[in-house]
Enzyme design. Sequence first.
Site, mmCIF file in Angstrom:
data_model
loop_
_atom_site.group_PDB
_atom_site.id
_atom_site.type_symbol
_atom_site.label_atom_id
_atom_site.label_comp_id
_atom_site.label_asym_id
_atom_site.label_seq_id
_atom_site.Cartn_x
_atom_site.Cartn_y
_atom_site.Cartn_z
ATOM 1 N N ASP A 1 0.877 -1.173 0.000
ATOM 2 C CA ASP A 1 0.000 0.000 0.000
ATOM 3 C C ASP A 1 0.912 1.220 0.000
ATOM 4 O O ASP A 1 1.720 1.391 0.919
ATOM 5 C CB ASP A 1 -0.859 0.037 1.269
ATOM 6 C CG ASP A 1 -1.902 -1.076 1.304
ATOM 7 O OD1 ASP A 1 -2.049 -1.792 0.305
ATOM 8 O OD2 ASP A 1 -2.567 -1.225 2.340
ATOM 9 N N ASP B 1 -13.362 -4.330 -1.106
ATOM 10 C CA ASP B 1 -13.062 -3.977 0.293
ATOM 11 C C ASP B 1 -14.324 -4.171 1.140
ATOM 12 O O ASP B 1 -15.005 -3.196 1.488
ATOM 13 C CB ASP B 1 -12.620 -2.501 0.376
ATOM 14 C CG ASP B 1 -11.373 -2.219 -0.448
ATOM 15 O OD1 ASP B 1 -10.404 -2.976 -0.319
ATOM 16 O OD2 ASP B 1 -11.388 -1.249 -1.225
#
Length: 524
Positions: free
Chosen positions: A224, A379
Amino acid sequence: MITLLDYGAGNVRSVINAIESLGARVKIVSDINDILSATQLVFPGVGNFGSMMRILNQKNYVGPLKDYIRSGRPFFGICLGLHALFESSEEAPGRNGLGLIPGYAKKFDIDFSVPHIGWNGINIKKPSRIFNGLGGDEKFYFVHSFYVAPEDDSVVLTTTDYGLEFVSSIQKENITATQFHPEKSGDAGIKILKNFIEPADKEATWVRVSGKTRLSKRIIACLDVRSDDRGDLVVTKGDQYDVRENGNVRNLGKPVDLARRYYKEGADEITFLNITGFRDFPIEDIPMMAVLRRTSENVFVPLTIGGGIKDYTDKKGIKYSALEVAAAYFRSGADKISIGSDAVLIAEDYIKTGIKTGKSSIERISEVYGAQAVVVSIDPRRVYVSSPEDVRHHVIKTDTKGPKGETYCWYQCTVKGGREGRDLDAVTLAQVCEKLGAGEILLNCIDKDGTNSGFDIELINAVKNAVTIPVIASSGAGCVEHFLEVFTKTQAESALAAGIFHRKEVPIAVVKDFLKDKVEIRLA
Ligand code: 1PR
């Protein structure tokens, strides 16, 4: 000097980098004379057979390409560069290929997930110097939904098993072409390219006949990436998506350095998620493009990039399509793009109208670059309910009871990095995205992210059983046993982790060492 035929679809940067890493120089074809004057030609085809042949025809490359190959000079085709040699493909009925090898490309019609994505072995059917120096058990990276069916068996160089035994490379006189991607196959693939580039006087020293090959489960390292509070690009990691600790963005290292480390440690794939993408303008997001360019210089496994891939208008009012954003990423070295928030909005529209517009980012990128290049990143977050009738969503019975003792839950899709919940469940999202042309699902889980408590097996089974495309299980890995659990209790093709790799708690090599006799994996 190696001449490279780039017709503008997909990631040729990796092929260029791989060849240059061997000390050769690359000349990219810009007109037909470059083809006619080449001494060694590499053709890495990416995307869709129909659009490839259309572009080759538009550019008047078909005749020169045939002349070049017929002249006996060395030719190396990769993936669609293999299919192009044949007469036609089921991918684009009515569209002619080069027709140099009798036969055609067929679509996989098997009970396994399609596309065939990942690392698989090869059965060598005849000696070839292309394999000099290899040990025999190497795995190579495949990503395709079609395979070639030559009329003449004598051209078959290797086969691979995936639901059936298919032709994974051919060799005929000066022509060598592989279904797999040597430029994405680590050291083994680089050796193959080296053998092609080196003078042809070397003899084939090695031949091997083996049993069935098997597709490996993939271990993916996820980075990330975002700007920290000083504006530097760092790899960060959240706990249930919260990346701040004591008010500051966690800094776990530099993206390019970490990607290189994971490649050396044996990662089968690397995923970058630009987690500030939804606020930025990605085409101008030069640091992320630069990260990909620099990573692809010496990381020869597939690279995925996600974050901010959608249509947008920049500050000056200039409109960019998601396709243009994706194209910029592919040119910078990405093999796949991953779409998060936009996929949720697209699915909501599709559910409302039932109409495929052909205009969504998923459909457009899939059409041009192929389904295998389009990952949808989900997500989801658990929402407990007392009974399956409480909501209109895909509800599962769960072994992990809710706060009020609930035994049912559904998985709510979120957008904007988990900050906004939507009235859509993860199973439906995955199904709709598959219909629209996504080739793979990256299945995160906000409840599990950063907890080290193991993957959400129930979520993964619910989604995996609802789609036919490959699923990457993500979020929650804390020890080697969690990888074994996800590969034995679910049909997920890959497992992705972040925190444990970044913090060096469980290195990739240790995961693979633990799995090696229990699950089919690639040992780098
Ligand atoms: O919505 O298209 O712009 O894409 C944004 C992308 O960024 C999405 O793929 C979304 O998952 C990701 N993202 C956004 N915010 C965050 C955050 O953490 N605040 N990261 C975020 C999600 C990725 C996970 C993680 C696993 C494994 N993190 O894949 O790597 O949970 O972690 P673990 O092994 O440490 O448990 P768009």
